[in-house]
Scaffold this motif. Sequence first.
Motif, PDB file in Angstrom:
ATOM      1  N   HIS A 355       0.843  -1.204   0.000  1.00 38.04           N
ATOM      2  CA  HIS A 355       0.000   0.000   0.000  1.00 38.04           C
ATOM      3  C   HIS A 355       0.878   1.254   0.000  1.00 38.04           C
ATOM      4  O   HIS A 355       0.650   2.190  -0.786  1.00 38.04           O
ATOM      5  CB  HIS A 355      -0.902  -0.029   1.236  1.00 38.04           C
ATOM      6  CG  HIS A 355      -1.587   1.267   1.529  1.00 38.04           C
ATOM      7  ND1 HIS A 355      -2.878   1.536   1.142  1.00 38.04           N
ATOM      8  CD2 HIS A 355      -1.153   2.384   2.175  1.00 38.04           C
ATOM      9  CE1 HIS A 355      -3.211   2.752   1.540  1.00 38.04           C
ATOM     10  NE2 HIS A 355      -2.182   3.285   2.170  1.00 38.04           N
ATOM     11  N   ARG A 432      -8.294  10.684   0.804  1.00 35.97           N
ATOM     12  CA  ARG A 432      -9.085   9.454   0.765  1.00 35.97           C
ATOM     13  C   ARG A 432      -8.979   8.784  -0.605  1.00 35.97           C
ATOM     14  O   ARG A 432      -8.882   7.559  -0.700  1.00 35.97           O
ATOM     15  CB  ARG A 432     -10.547   9.772   1.105  1.00 35.97           C
ATOM     16  CG  ARG A 432     -10.752  10.188   2.555  1.00 35.97           C
ATOM     17  CD  ARG A 432     -12.082  10.894   2.742  1.00 35.97           C
ATOM     18  NE  ARG A 432     -13.205   9.983   2.599  1.00 35.97           N
ATOM     19  CZ  ARG A 432     -13.840   9.407   3.620  1.00 35.97           C
ATOM     20  NH1 ARG A 432     -13.456   9.650   4.860  1.00 35.97           N
ATOM     21  NH2 ARG A 432     -14.854   8.597   3.416  1.00 35.97           N
ATOM     22  N   ARG A 433      -8.978   9.585  -1.660  1.00 33.70           N
ATOM     23  CA  ARG A 433      -8.817   9.017  -2.998  1.00 33.70           C
ATOM     24  C   ARG A 433      -7.463   8.341  -3.131  1.00 33.70           C
ATOM     25  O   ARG A 433      -7.340   7.255  -3.725  1.00 33.70           O
ATOM     26  CB  ARG A 433      -8.979  10.105  -4.057  1.00 33.70           C
ATOM     27  CG  ARG A 433     -10.385  10.682  -4.151  1.00 33.70           C
ATOM     28  CD  ARG A 433     -10.442  11.830  -5.141  1.00 33.70           C
ATOM     29  NE  ARG A 433     -10.144  11.388  -6.491  1.00 33.70           N
ATOM     30  CZ  ARG A 433     -11.043  10.945  -7.360  1.00 33.70           C
ATOM     31  NH1 ARG A 433     -12.324  10.880  -7.008  1.00 33.70           N
ATOM     32  NH2 ARG A 433     -10.695  10.585  -8.574  1.00 33.70           N
ATOM     33  N   GLU A 435      -5.747   7.007  -0.724  1.00 31.81           N
ATOM     34  CA  GLU A 435      -5.734   5.776   0.070  1.00 31.81           C
ATOM     35  C   GLU A 435      -6.386   4.617  -0.685  1.00 31.81           C
ATOM     36  O   GLU A 435      -5.871   3.495  -0.687  1.00 31.81           O
ATOM     37  CB  GLU A 435      -6.447   6.007   1.406  1.00 31.81           C
ATOM     38  CG  GLU A 435      -5.712   6.931   2.347  1.00 31.81           C
ATOM     39  CD  GLU A 435      -4.288   6.476   2.612  1.00 31.81           C
ATOM     40  OE1 GLU A 435      -4.091   5.288   2.943  1.00 31.81           O
ATOM     41  OE2 GLU A 435      -3.376   7.302   2.462  1.00 31.81           O
ATOM     42  N   PHE A 436      -7.517   4.892  -1.306  1.00 27.67           N
ATOM     43  CA  PHE A 436      -8.169   3.842  -2.095  1.00 27.67           C
ATOM     44  C   PHE A 436      -7.267   3.394  -3.249  1.00 27.67           C
ATOM     45  O   PHE A 436      -7.172   2.202  -3.560  1.00 27.67           O
ATOM     46  CB  PHE A 436      -9.511   4.332  -2.645  1.00 27.67           C
ATOM     47  CG  PHE A 436     -10.612   4.358  -1.626  1.00 27.67           C
ATOM     48  CD1 PHE A 436     -10.946   3.223  -0.901  1.00 27.67           C
ATOM     49  CD2 PHE A 436     -11.335   5.525  -1.387  1.00 27.67           C
ATOM     50  CE1 PHE A 436     -11.977   3.242   0.039  1.00 27.67           C
ATOM     51  CE2 PHE A 436     -12.365   5.551  -0.451  1.00 27.67           C
ATOM     52  CZ  PHE A 436     -12.689   4.409   0.260  1.00 27.67           C
ATOM     53  N   ASP A 439      -4.486   1.219  -1.904  1.00 25.13           N
ATOM     54  CA  ASP A 439      -5.013  -0.120  -1.606  1.00 25.13           C
ATOM     55  C   ASP A 439      -5.134  -0.939  -2.887  1.00 25.13           C
ATOM     56  O   ASP A 439      -4.785  -2.128  -2.924  1.00 25.13           O
ATOM     57  CB  ASP A 439      -6.389  -0.016  -0.945  1.00 25.13           C
ATOM     58  CG  ASP A 439      -6.319   0.346   0.528  1.00 25.13           C
ATOM     59  OD1 ASP A 439      -5.202   0.329   1.091  1.00 25.13           O
ATOM     60  OD2 ASP A 439      -7.372   0.641   1.122  1.00 25.13           O
ATOM     61  N   PRO A 480      -9.943   6.565   4.761  1.00 24.44           N
ATOM     62  CA  PRO A 480     -11.321   6.053   4.812  1.00 24.44           C
ATOM     63  C   PRO A 480     -11.503   5.081   5.975  1.00 24.44           C
ATOM     64  O   PRO A 480     -10.560   4.398   6.387  1.00 24.44           O
ATOM     65  CB  PRO A 480     -11.479   5.328   3.475  1.00 24.44           C
ATOM     66  CG  PRO A 480     -10.387   5.865   2.612  1.00 24.44           C
ATOM     67  CD  PRO A 480      -9.260   6.219   3.517  1.00 24.44           C
ATOM     68  N   GLU A 484     -15.142   0.776   4.632  1.00 26.63           N
ATOM     69  CA  GLU A 484     -15.091   1.296   3.268  1.00 26.63           C
ATOM     70  C   GLU A 484     -13.897   0.731   2.514  1.00 26.63           C
ATOM     71  O   GLU A 484     -14.000   0.374   1.332  1.00 26.63           O
ATOM     72  CB  GLU A 484     -15.030   2.824   3.284  1.00 26.63           C
ATOM     73  CG  GLU A 484     -16.317   3.509   3.726  1.00 26.63           C
ATOM     74  CD  GLU A 484     -16.225   5.016   3.601  1.00 26.63           C
ATOM     75  OE1 GLU A 484     -15.521   5.492   2.677  1.00 26.63           O
ATOM     76  OE2 GLU A 484     -16.854   5.716   4.413  1.00 26.63           O
ATOM     77  N   ARG A 485     -12.770   0.628   3.181  1.00 24.64           N
ATOM     78  CA  ARG A 485     -11.574   0.094   2.524  1.00 24.64           C
ATOM     79  C   ARG A 485     -11.732  -1.402   2.230  1.00 24.64           C
ATOM     80  O   ARG A 485     -11.321  -1.880   1.164  1.00 24.64           O
ATOM     81  CB  ARG A 485     -10.346   0.340   3.400  1.00 24.64           C
ATOM     82  CG  ARG A 485     -10.035   1.812   3.584  1.00 24.64           C
ATOM     83  CD  ARG A 485      -8.842   2.052   4.477  1.00 24.64           C
ATOM     84  NE  ARG A 485      -7.594   1.677   3.821  1.00 24.64           N
ATOM     85  CZ  ARG A 485      -6.383   1.906   4.341  1.00 24.64           C
ATOM     86  NH1 ARG A 485      -6.299   2.489   5.536  1.00 24.64           N
ATOM     87  NH2 ARG A 485      -5.304   1.556   3.705  1.00 24.64           N
ATOM     88  N   ALA A 488     -13.991  -1.854  -0.768  1.00 31.05           N
ATOM     89  CA  ALA A 488     -13.300  -1.543  -2.007  1.00 31.05           C
ATOM     90  C   ALA A 488     -12.321  -2.655  -2.392  1.00 31.05           C
ATOM     91  O   ALA A 488     -12.132  -2.936  -3.581  1.00 31.05           O
ATOM     92  CB  ALA A 488     -12.548  -0.216  -1.874  1.00 31.05           C
TER      93      ALA A 488
END
Length: 496
Positions: A355, A432-433, A435-436, A439, A480, A484-485, A488
């Motif tokens: 990550h 947050r974007r 982080e996604f 991931d 997030p 939520e993570r 996703a």
Amino acid sequence: MEAEAAIFVSVVAFSWLVFAWEALLYRRQRRVHLSTLTVPPELVGSSLTQETLLKARSYQLDKGAFGSVSNLYSQIESTLILLLGGIPYLWSFTGDLVRRLGYSADYEVSRSCLFLLLASLFSAATSLPWSLYGNFVVEERHGFNKQTLGFFLKDQLKKLVVMQMIVLPISSLLLHIIQRGGPLFFLYAWAFTLLVTLLLITVYADYIAPLFDRFTPLPDGPLRREIESMAASIAFPLTKIYVVEGSKRSSHSNAYFYGFYKNKRIVLFDTLLAKGVEPQGEGEELQGEEPKGKGEEPKGEEPQGKGEESLGKEPQGEVPQGKGEEPQGKGEEPKEKKDAKLGCSNEEVLAVLGHELGHWKLGHTTKNLVISQVNSLLCFSLFAALIGRPELFAAFGFHDEQPTLIGLIIIFQFVFSPYNELLSVVLTVLSRRFEFAADAFAASLGRATALRSALVKLSSDNLGLPVADWLYSAWRYSHPPLLERLRALGDARKDD
């Protein structure tokens, strides 16, 4: 006079408006925490047990309530400082003091440094009781604090001294540049702050962090070899891997990477690692004192916003500037059991590092640095346009003089406060974007399942709740929420 009064009232009113909004958000979050009594269906059978969830609920309620009280105190304190003329009083006091020391009060830079020093001492004194309660009551009650009182006080003093050794020379040079830079001083000031930022990124982990923490190279073994192999597979220029003794100050776990260009280092907190993979002891060390206890603060000890990324973090902003709540008291478990942590297996550590390497590969750290510097240039440009407005100084009690340092405080802290709030929200959305996306990058390396497991373990070990109010989360969480993570990542499991 009407313009001055309008400016002052607007600043104070806006600060209370923000405080009220934050309080409303916390009430929403607290309702979610109070209603969370069972493990969410998505996490049944995971490492998050019912017992751990109830402990996390208690911790978050404690931390949130204490944060609300401490924030109310901070808001009242800052309002009284403005209403009672605390800033002009301190500036006048520094003038009297420098004259007693045999210097001219007209020598503004020295006077400004004295002002900053005294303001820092005042802030340290007023925040110390809250820090003591946060660490030795809230964190201690929930098994996180590992410090003694002596160690904590020594560490706070050291941090204060080191901070002044950095801030005062930098502030002095910046004031000289602003005063003597002519019409384009804002460009020179921005360039100077950029150079300082790059310098601090370069020296922080090697020369500043070791003053507080002990860094030991990760011993040769399967984990080290796998980390090096994964870094090489994406051309990450890894040079060193350290383990920091975070367990000497707190049982919270984390990790980060740092460094420029071809000289990247990875730092793992020993609390992140499962038993059996901690360093065994000898070899090269970055010598420093045994670690201290923002977050910190909530104040995280690893550098943030300096081109570095921390890994496996729980969502930020759980508390309005993080402090804690009243004791739970009864029925506590023995400390040994309460402090038991799951830690991450080698595969899970590699997934979390995947990550973090995703942040590097996708250019997130560079983008954050560019955004911060564009913002800095914009703010210095606006400062140049506003610094000559006498009504701004008069609004805060400076009718006869317009010190450069006071202008920086008034404009950057007070006048820009609406812009700063808006920027904070935009950066939270962007974070947050990122982080996604990071991931998803780890999943593309075939580590989605291990990352899911690691995120749940980190949340459990740090007593984070997997649920959050959607509005509180959107406004406060730079990372997030766990569920939520995981949702996703759900579609990425086929890539393992």
